[in-house]
Design a protein around this motif. Structure first.
Motif, PDB file in Angstrom:
ATOM      1  N   ALA A  53       0.828  -1.215   0.000  1.00 57.49           N
ATOM      2  CA  ALA A  53       0.000   0.000   0.000  1.00 57.49           C
ATOM      3  C   ALA A  53       0.858   1.259   0.000  1.00 57.49           C
ATOM      4  O   ALA A  53       0.469   2.275  -0.572  1.00 57.49           O
ATOM      5  CB  ALA A  53      -0.923  -0.006   1.213  1.00 57.49           C
ATOM      6  N   GLY A  98      -7.045   4.195  -3.934  1.00 58.13           N
ATOM      7  CA  GLY A  98      -6.040   3.130  -3.859  1.00 58.13           C
ATOM      8  C   GLY A  98      -4.615   3.652  -3.843  1.00 58.13           C
ATOM      9  O   GLY A  98      -3.660   2.871  -3.760  1.00 58.13           O
ATOM     10  N   GLY A 115      -3.088   5.218  -1.499  1.00 59.91           N
ATOM     11  CA  GLY A 115      -2.433   5.043  -0.197  1.00 59.91           C
ATOM     12  C   GLY A 115      -2.707   6.166   0.793  1.00 59.91           C
ATOM     13  O   GLY A 115      -2.095   6.216   1.855  1.00 59.91           O
ATOM     14  N   LYS A 116      -3.683   7.038   0.486  1.00 59.93           N
ATOM     15  CA  LYS A 116      -3.960   8.187   1.357  1.00 59.93           C
ATOM     16  C   LYS A 116      -4.460   7.736   2.736  1.00 59.93           C
ATOM     17  O   LYS A 116      -3.970   8.197   3.761  1.00 59.93           O
ATOM     18  CB  LYS A 116      -4.994   9.129   0.701  1.00 59.93           C
ATOM     19  CG  LYS A 116      -4.583   9.589  -0.687  1.00 59.93           C
ATOM     20  CD  LYS A 116      -5.612  10.506  -1.315  1.00 59.93           C
ATOM     21  CE  LYS A 116      -6.963   9.869  -1.592  1.00 59.93           C
ATOM     22  NZ  LYS A 116      -6.952   8.765  -2.590  1.00 59.93           N
ATOM     23  N   SER A 117      -5.447   6.820   2.755  1.00 60.71           N
ATOM     24  CA  SER A 117      -5.983   6.356   4.050  1.00 60.71           C
ATOM     25  C   SER A 117      -4.905   5.628   4.841  1.00 60.71           C
ATOM     26  O   SER A 117      -4.839   5.746   6.070  1.00 60.71           O
ATOM     27  CB  SER A 117      -7.150   5.383   3.860  1.00 60.71           C
ATOM     28  OG  SER A 117      -8.177   5.998   3.176  1.00 60.71           O
ATOM     29  N   SER A 118      -4.078   4.868   4.135  1.00 63.65           N
ATOM     30  CA  SER A 118      -3.007   4.137   4.829  1.00 63.65           C
ATOM     31  C   SER A 118      -2.042   5.128   5.478  1.00 63.65           C
ATOM     32  O   SER A 118      -1.620   4.940   6.628  1.00 63.65           O
ATOM     33  CB  SER A 118      -2.254   3.240   3.845  1.00 63.65           C
ATOM     34  OG  SER A 118      -3.140   2.304   3.274  1.00 63.65           O
TER      35      SER A 118
HETATM   36  P1  ADP Z   1      -6.680   5.519  -0.727  1.00 62.72           P
HETATM   37  O1  ADP Z   1      -7.049   6.030   0.614  1.00 62.72           O
HETATM   38  O2  ADP Z   1      -5.778   6.441  -1.491  1.00 62.72           O
HETATM   39  O3  ADP Z   1      -7.885   5.111  -1.551  1.00 62.72           O
HETATM   40  P2  ADP Z   1      -5.743   3.138   0.662  1.00 62.72           P
HETATM   41  O4  ADP Z   1      -4.682   3.538   1.611  1.00 62.72           O
HETATM   42  O5  ADP Z   1      -7.113   2.880   1.182  1.00 62.72           O
HETATM   43  O6  ADP Z   1      -5.784   4.195  -0.547  1.00 62.72           O
HETATM   44  O7  ADP Z   1      -5.286   1.813  -0.098  1.00 62.72           O
HETATM   45  C1  ADP Z   1      -3.964   1.617  -0.616  1.00 62.72           C
HETATM   46  C2  ADP Z   1      -3.855   0.185  -1.135  1.00 62.72           C
HETATM   47  O8  ADP Z   1      -3.945  -0.741  -0.051  1.00 62.72           O
HETATM   48  C3  ADP Z   1      -4.952  -0.226  -2.121  1.00 62.72           C
HETATM   49  O9  ADP Z   1      -4.389  -1.092  -3.067  1.00 62.72           O
HETATM   50  C4  ADP Z   1      -5.943  -0.945  -1.246  1.00 62.72           C
HETATM   51  O10 ADP Z   1      -6.673  -1.885  -1.991  1.00 62.72           O
HETATM   52  C5  ADP Z   1      -5.031  -1.608  -0.225  1.00 62.72           C
HETATM   53  N1  ADP Z   1      -5.680  -1.813   1.089  1.00 62.72           N
HETATM   54  C6  ADP Z   1      -6.128  -0.816   1.896  1.00 62.72           C
HETATM   55  N2  ADP Z   1      -6.634  -1.329   3.036  1.00 62.72           N
HETATM   56  C7  ADP Z   1      -6.505  -2.674   2.934  1.00 62.72           C
HETATM   57  C8  ADP Z   1      -6.825  -3.775   3.785  1.00 62.72           C
HETATM   58  N3  ADP Z   1      -7.395  -3.580   4.989  1.00 62.72           N
HETATM   59  N4  ADP Z   1      -6.538  -5.025   3.353  1.00 62.72           N
HETATM   60  C9  ADP Z   1      -5.945  -5.225   2.159  1.00 62.72           C
HETATM   61  N5  ADP Z   1      -5.610  -4.243   1.308  1.00 62.72           N
HETATM   62  C10 ADP Z   1      -5.879  -2.982   1.685  1.00 62.72           C
END
Ligand code: ADP
Length: 243
Positions: free
Chosen positions: A16, A37, A39-42
């Motif tokens: 991520a 996707g 990686g902002k939330s991560s």
């Molecule tokens: P954004 O907030 O920019 O949409 P995320 O941080 O949600 O991006 O996601 C980054 C990547 O990690 C994406 O490929 C997403 O599918 C993956 N991902 C996010 N959360 C999970 C999780 N709990 N389990 C598996 N993959 C995840």
């Protein structure tokens, strides 16, 4: 100060975030943009210690969040307010009770239960003053699930401020509202954070809001920071190419 040093985050086989280096100074207002996707939330999840880095270090005021646990992690997190996409309000509680929950990390479960059952006059006044600032003072005793979406967002902002954090993190807080309402809410949150000298990191989908309200925009794509700077310096075309 928030600092990422070569941070990577994997969910199983999904990478991520990869090799993220980042420094955010106290009082800065930063917008994260990038496609779904990216990686902002991560990134936001790592900033408040909800997620742990798979490699590298996430430091808050020089302390590696990944090495904190128990009381010290709880204390660090008490200084960071989190406004999630779904707002995280308790639907059948009243507005003042939801806002009181902003101090849950500091007061503990018993302290919060006491506030919910018999709220002191001082606490009620403090909450009323915050609601006045977000423009919904008259809703103080309304049930949250009787409010409009925009009013609920204002409650979530007031709850974040009531926590008295150093840092406010907001994950696409206006993704589900119309453009006019989104503008007023992002304007409200940025101006309150600026007045109170809080650090604010918000992810947004809408590049025009990022340009209008933020001096620093971080563009992300496929788990990496691909641009970081003033929106006028980064260049509009580059920002739009992220979408
Ligand atoms: P954004 O907030 O920019 O949409 P995320 O941080 O949600 O991006 O996601 C980054 C990547 O990690 C994406 O490929 C997403 O599918 C993956 N991902 C996010 N959360 C999970 C999780 N709990 N389990 C598996 N993959 C995840």
């Amino acid at each position: 100060m928030l600092q990422f040093q070569s941070v990577g985050l994997s969910y199983g086989a999904t990478r991520a975030l990869d090799a993220v280096d980042l420094r955010i100074e106290p009082g800065e207002q930063v917008c994260l943009i990038g496609p779904s996707g990216a990686g902002k939330s991560s990134l936001l999840g790592l900033m408040n210690g909800r997620l742990s880095a798979s490699d590298g270090a996430v430091c808050l005021n020089g302390e590696d969040l990944g090495r904190l646990s128990g009381k010290s992690l709880k204390e660090a997190r008490a200084g960071i307010a989190w406004v999630p996409q779904d707002l995280g309000l308790v639907p059948n509680l009243r507005v003042n009770q939801n806002i009181a929950c902003g101090r849950a990390a500091r007061k503990g479960l018993l302290g919060i239960l006491k506030s919910l059952l018999v709220m002191g006059k001082g606490e009620k006044e403090e909450i009323a003053a915050l609601l006045r600032r977000v423009g919904i003072e008259e809703k103080i005793f309304s049930r949250v699930d009787h409010l409009s979406g925009g009013q609920q967002q204002r409650v979530a902002i007031a709850r974040a401020l009531y926590q008295n954090p150093h840092i406010i993190l907001a994950d696409e807080p206006v993704s589900a509202v119309d453009p006019e309402r989104a503008k007023s809410l992002v304007g409200l949150l940025t101006s309150l954070a600026r007045e109170e000298e809080k650090t604010l990191v918000m992810s947004l989908h809408d590049v025009s809001l990022a340009r209008r309200y933020f001096d620093r925009v971080i563009g992300m794509r496929e788990g990496q920071i691909v641009m970081d700077g003033r929106p006028d310096e980064i260049g509009l075309e580059d920002l739009y190419r992220l979408d």
